[in-house]
Scaffold this motif. Structure first.
Motif, PDB file in Angstrom:
ATOM      1  N   LEU A  60       0.792  -1.488   0.086  1.00 50.19           N
ATOM      2  CA  LEU A  60       0.000  -0.170   0.044  1.00 50.19           C
ATOM      3  C   LEU A  60       0.857   1.178  -0.158  1.00 50.19           C
ATOM      4  CD1 LEU A  60      -2.575  -1.363   2.629  1.00 50.19           C
ATOM      5  CD2 LEU A  60      -3.166  -0.744   0.182  1.00 50.19           C
ATOM      6  N   ALA A  61       2.262   1.163   0.593  1.00 51.35           N
ATOM      7  CA  ALA A  61       2.909   2.434   0.634  1.00 51.35           C
ATOM      8  C   ALA A  61       3.444   2.615  -0.725  1.00 51.35           C
ATOM      9  CB  ALA A  61       4.066   2.168   1.753  1.00 51.35           C
ATOM     10  N   GLU A  62       3.748   1.689  -1.379  1.00 46.74           N
ATOM     11  CA  GLU A  62       4.519   1.612  -2.642  1.00 46.74           C
ATOM     12  C   GLU A  62       3.244   2.101  -3.679  1.00 46.74           C
ATOM     13  OE1 GLU A  62       5.648  -2.109  -4.147  1.00 46.74           O
ATOM     14  OE2 GLU A  62       7.067  -2.207  -2.416  1.00 46.74           O
ATOM     15  N   LEU A  63       1.984   2.041  -3.444  1.00 49.24           N
ATOM     16  CA  LEU A  63       0.899   2.501  -4.389  1.00 49.24           C
ATOM     17  C   LEU A  63       0.858   3.955  -4.071  1.00 49.24           C
ATOM     18  CD1 LEU A  63      -1.799  -0.293  -4.221  1.00 49.24           C
ATOM     19  CD2 LEU A  63      -0.320   0.278  -5.941  1.00 49.24           C
ATOM     20  N   ARG A  64       0.894   4.366  -2.914  1.00 52.00           N
ATOM     21  CA  ARG A  64       0.873   5.727  -2.550  1.00 52.00           C
ATOM     22  C   ARG A  64       2.139   6.442  -3.024  1.00 52.00           C
ATOM     23  NH1 ARG A  64       0.529   8.179   3.645  1.00 52.00           N
ATOM     24  NH2 ARG A  64      -0.065  10.341   2.789  1.00 52.00           N
ATOM     25  N   HIS A  70       0.093  13.778  -7.315  1.00 51.26           N
ATOM     26  CA  HIS A  70      -0.679  14.632  -7.580  1.00 51.26           C
ATOM     27  C   HIS A  70      -2.090  14.324  -7.257  1.00 51.26           C
ATOM     28  CE1 HIS A  70       2.723  15.986  -9.814  1.00 51.26           C
ATOM     29  NE2 HIS A  70       2.901  14.617 -10.420  1.00 51.26           N
ATOM     30  N   ALA A  71      -2.859  15.376  -6.949  1.00 52.17           N
ATOM     31  CA  ALA A  71      -4.207  15.259  -6.600  1.00 52.17           C
ATOM     32  C   ALA A  71      -4.947  14.512  -7.666  1.00 52.17           C
ATOM     33  CB  ALA A  71      -4.872  16.824  -6.300  1.00 52.17           C
ATOM     34  N   LYS A  72      -4.732  14.570  -8.839  1.00 51.74           N
ATOM     35  CA  LYS A  72      -5.294  13.936 -10.144  1.00 51.74           C
ATOM     36  C   LYS A  72      -5.294  12.541 -10.040  1.00 51.74           C
ATOM     37  CE  LYS A  72      -1.561  14.594 -13.502  1.00 51.74           C
ATOM     38  NZ  LYS A  72      -1.441  14.983 -14.606  1.00 51.74           N
ATOM     39  N   ASP A  73      -4.111  12.132  -9.275  1.00 57.83           N
ATOM     40  CA  ASP A  73      -3.980  10.328  -9.269  1.00 57.83           C
ATOM     41  C   ASP A  73      -4.922   9.855  -7.819  1.00 57.83           C
ATOM     42  OD1 ASP A  73      -2.159  10.544 -11.430  1.00 57.83           O
ATOM     43  OD2 ASP A  73      -0.587  11.245  -9.804  1.00 57.83           O
ATOM     44  N   ALA A  74      -5.592  10.617  -7.266  1.00 61.10           N
ATOM     45  CA  ALA A  74      -6.242  10.009  -6.019  1.00 61.10           C
ATOM     46  C   ALA A  74      -7.218   9.024  -6.598  1.00 61.10           C
ATOM     47  CB  ALA A  74      -6.870  11.149  -5.451  1.00 61.10           C
ATOM     48  N   GLU A  75      -7.876   9.187  -7.549  1.00 62.73           N
ATOM     49  CA  GLU A  75      -8.877   8.097  -8.094  1.00 62.73           C
ATOM     50  C   GLU A  75      -8.094   6.845  -8.523  1.00 62.73           C
ATOM     51  OE1 GLU A  75     -12.335   7.516 -11.722  1.00 62.73           O
ATOM     52  OE2 GLU A  75     -11.458   9.515 -11.084  1.00 62.73           O
ATOM     53  N   ARG A  76      -6.768   7.180  -9.262  1.00 65.71           N
ATOM     54  CA  ARG A  76      -6.232   5.886  -9.629  1.00 65.71           C
ATOM     55  C   ARG A  76      -5.657   5.233  -8.136  1.00 65.71           C
ATOM     56  NH1 ARG A  76      -1.782   7.937 -13.865  1.00 65.71           N
ATOM     57  NH2 ARG A  76      -1.357   5.844 -14.058  1.00 65.71           N
ATOM     58  N   LEU A  77      -5.127   5.882  -7.486  1.00 70.71           N
ATOM     59  CA  LEU A  77      -4.784   5.308  -6.149  1.00 70.71           C
ATOM     60  C   LEU A  77      -5.650   4.523  -5.582  1.00 70.71           C
ATOM     61  CD1 LEU A  77      -2.812   4.953  -3.602  1.00 70.71           C
ATOM     62  CD2 LEU A  77      -3.530   7.029  -2.856  1.00 70.71           C
ATOM     63  N   GLN A  78      -7.041   5.053  -5.273  1.00 73.24           N
ATOM     64  CA  GLN A  78      -8.299   4.225  -4.717  1.00 73.24           C
ATOM     65  C   GLN A  78      -8.384   2.902  -5.309  1.00 73.24           C
ATOM     66  OE1 GLN A  78     -11.570   6.646  -3.781  1.00 73.24           O
ATOM     67  NE2 GLN A  78     -12.903   4.992  -3.276  1.00 73.24           N
ATOM     68  N   LYS A  79      -8.484   3.147  -6.906  1.00 70.37           N
ATOM     69  CA  LYS A  79      -8.766   2.038  -7.621  1.00 70.37           C
ATOM     70  C   LYS A  79      -7.649   0.984  -7.461  1.00 70.37           C
ATOM     71  CE  LYS A  79      -9.328   0.595 -12.432  1.00 70.37           C
ATOM     72  NZ  LYS A  79      -9.508   1.053 -13.856  1.00 70.37           N
ATOM     73  N   ALA A  80      -6.448   1.281  -7.578  1.00 73.72           N
ATOM     74  CA  ALA A  80      -5.297   0.107  -7.452  1.00 73.72           C
ATOM     75  C   ALA A  80      -5.474  -0.191  -5.975  1.00 73.72           C
ATOM     76  CB  ALA A  80      -3.717   0.856  -7.475  1.00 73.72           C
ATOM     77  N   THR A  81      -5.813   0.421  -4.898  1.00 74.72           N
ATOM     78  CA  THR A  81      -5.738  -0.173  -3.491  1.00 74.72           C
ATOM     79  C   THR A  81      -7.117  -1.168  -3.543  1.00 74.72           C
ATOM     80  OG1 THR A  81      -5.038   2.146  -2.746  1.00 74.72           O
ATOM     81  CG2 THR A  81      -6.182   0.544  -1.279  1.00 74.72           C
ATOM     82  N   MET A  82      -8.053  -0.702  -4.083  1.00 78.66           N
ATOM     83  CA  MET A  82      -9.227  -1.815  -4.109  1.00 78.66           C
ATOM     84  C   MET A  82      -9.020  -3.137  -4.797  1.00 78.66           C
ATOM     85  SD  MET A  82     -11.726  -0.410  -2.323  1.00 78.66           S
ATOM     86  CE  MET A  82     -10.159   0.166  -1.268  1.00 78.66           C
ATOM     87  N   GLU A  83      -8.149  -2.849  -6.054  1.00 76.52           N
ATOM     88  CA  GLU A  83      -7.768  -4.105  -6.728  1.00 76.52           C
ATOM     89  C   GLU A  83      -6.831  -4.935  -5.922  1.00 76.52           C
ATOM     90  OE1 GLU A  83      -6.075  -2.381 -10.244  1.00 76.52           O
ATOM     91  OE2 GLU A  83      -7.843  -1.890 -11.330  1.00 76.52           O
ATOM     92  N   LEU A  84      -6.048  -4.253  -5.267  1.00 74.02           N
ATOM     93  CA  LEU A  84      -5.231  -5.123  -4.308  1.00 74.02           C
ATOM     94  C   LEU A  84      -5.752  -5.888  -3.264  1.00 74.02           C
ATOM     95  CD1 LEU A  84      -2.073  -5.769  -3.100  1.00 74.02           C
ATOM     96  CD2 LEU A  84      -2.230  -3.641  -1.865  1.00 74.02           C
ATOM     97  N   TYR A  85      -6.772  -5.072  -2.719  1.00 73.65           N
ATOM     98  CA  TYR A  85      -7.727  -5.814  -1.636  1.00 73.65           C
ATOM     99  C   TYR A  85      -8.447  -6.991  -2.195  1.00 73.65           C
ATOM    100  CZ  TYR A  85      -7.088  -2.177   1.885  1.00 73.65           C
ATOM    101  OH  TYR A  85      -6.669  -1.397   2.845  1.00 73.65           O
ATOM    102  N   ALA A  86      -9.116  -6.623  -3.622  1.00 81.59           N
ATOM    103  CA  ALA A  86      -9.378  -7.905  -4.163  1.00 81.59           C
ATOM    104  C   ALA A  86      -8.635  -9.157  -4.447  1.00 81.59           C
ATOM    105  CB  ALA A  86     -10.395  -7.212  -5.363  1.00 81.59           C
TER     106      ALA A  86
END
Length: 245
Positions: A60-64, A70-86
């Motif tokens: 998760l730290a690597e994804l962050r 950048h603020a515009k990457d927030a959505e991509r971060l959340q998506k990548a985090t949810m994919e990792l959880y899944a």
């Protein structure tokens, strides 16, 4: 509601030889324990999820680091985090399920001892008490009849002492766990503020006990104490550092 009242009455009859006039109060405590026992498998699953999230902290730290510049990457971060959880079969909300499933039982207890009638007949449960405190009364009623150290008032004093002790233990343990937890960027929107407030929520039980009928207060106190003991058991293999608060 009638079925629920009958269940409490049957439990009280079973416990009457041991608890006499306080059998109904003992039945409420026993009912609470049964509810928590039924929910325990979900609590175990929530504990496994929490440990899995701790294990995933480096990823998760690597994804962050990758998406959090950048603020515009927030959505991509959340998506990548949810994919990792899944991918790892971890639910970020698994810890909420045990609490949510207990709410119906609490509200049933609240309405059962707040209703003058059940099924069109007088609510006989309101005539039962815990020592000198009627199960349908509130703390304000105890203060009005005997004061803080009257018969009913002392019952509430005992409950407040138990809640304060459990809340203090939970607060200190939660603060130490949060201080030791690695900082990651996986939180959902608003989760950061919730995490900051979370250690203080245990003290909210004091206010709940003061305003609900004594029967519901017994449910809350028993459930809160169970939660504290359960977390010690489920997280017994997770070191809790003795950090200064």
């Amino acid at each position: 509601m009638s079925v629920f009242a009958a269940l409490v009455e049957q439990l009280a009859e079973l416990l009457r030889p041991l608890f006499a006039a306080s059998a109904t109060a003992a039945a409420i405590i026993a009912f609470t324990a049964l509810v928590r026992l039924a929910v325990h498998p979900l609590s175990r699953a929530a504990a496994r999820g929490q440990k899995a999230r701790t294990r995933l902290a480096p990823q998760l730290a690597e994804l962050r680091t990758k998406y959090g510049r950048h603020a515009k990457d927030a959505e991509r971060l959340q998506k990548a985090t949810m994919e990792l959880y899944a991918r790892e079969k971890v639910s970020p909300l698994s810890g909420c399920l045990p609490s949510l499933l207990q709410l119906p039982a609490f509200f049933l207890m609240y309405h059962l001892f707040s209703s003058a009638e059940i099924g069109g007949e007088p609510n006989g449960l309101l005539g039962h008490s815990l020592f000198d405190a009627p199960l349908g009364d509130r703390w304000t009623d105890a203060l009005a009849h005997g004061g803080m150290f009257g018969g009913a008032g002392l019952v509430y004093v005992a409950l407040f002492v138990i809640v304060a002790a459990v809340a203090t233990f939970t607060y200190r343990r939660t603060k130490r766990q949060m201080a030791a937890a690695p900082t990651t960027g996986e939180q959902l929107p608003g989760m950061g503020a919730m995490i900051k407030v979370m250690p203080l929520l245990s003290f909210a039980t004091l206010a709940t006990v003061a305003v609900v009928p004594l029967a519901a207060a017994l449910y809350v106190v028993t459930s809160t104490t169970w939660t504290a003991a359960e977390r010690v058991f489920l997280y017994r293999d997770t070191p809790v550092p003795m950090a200064q608060l």
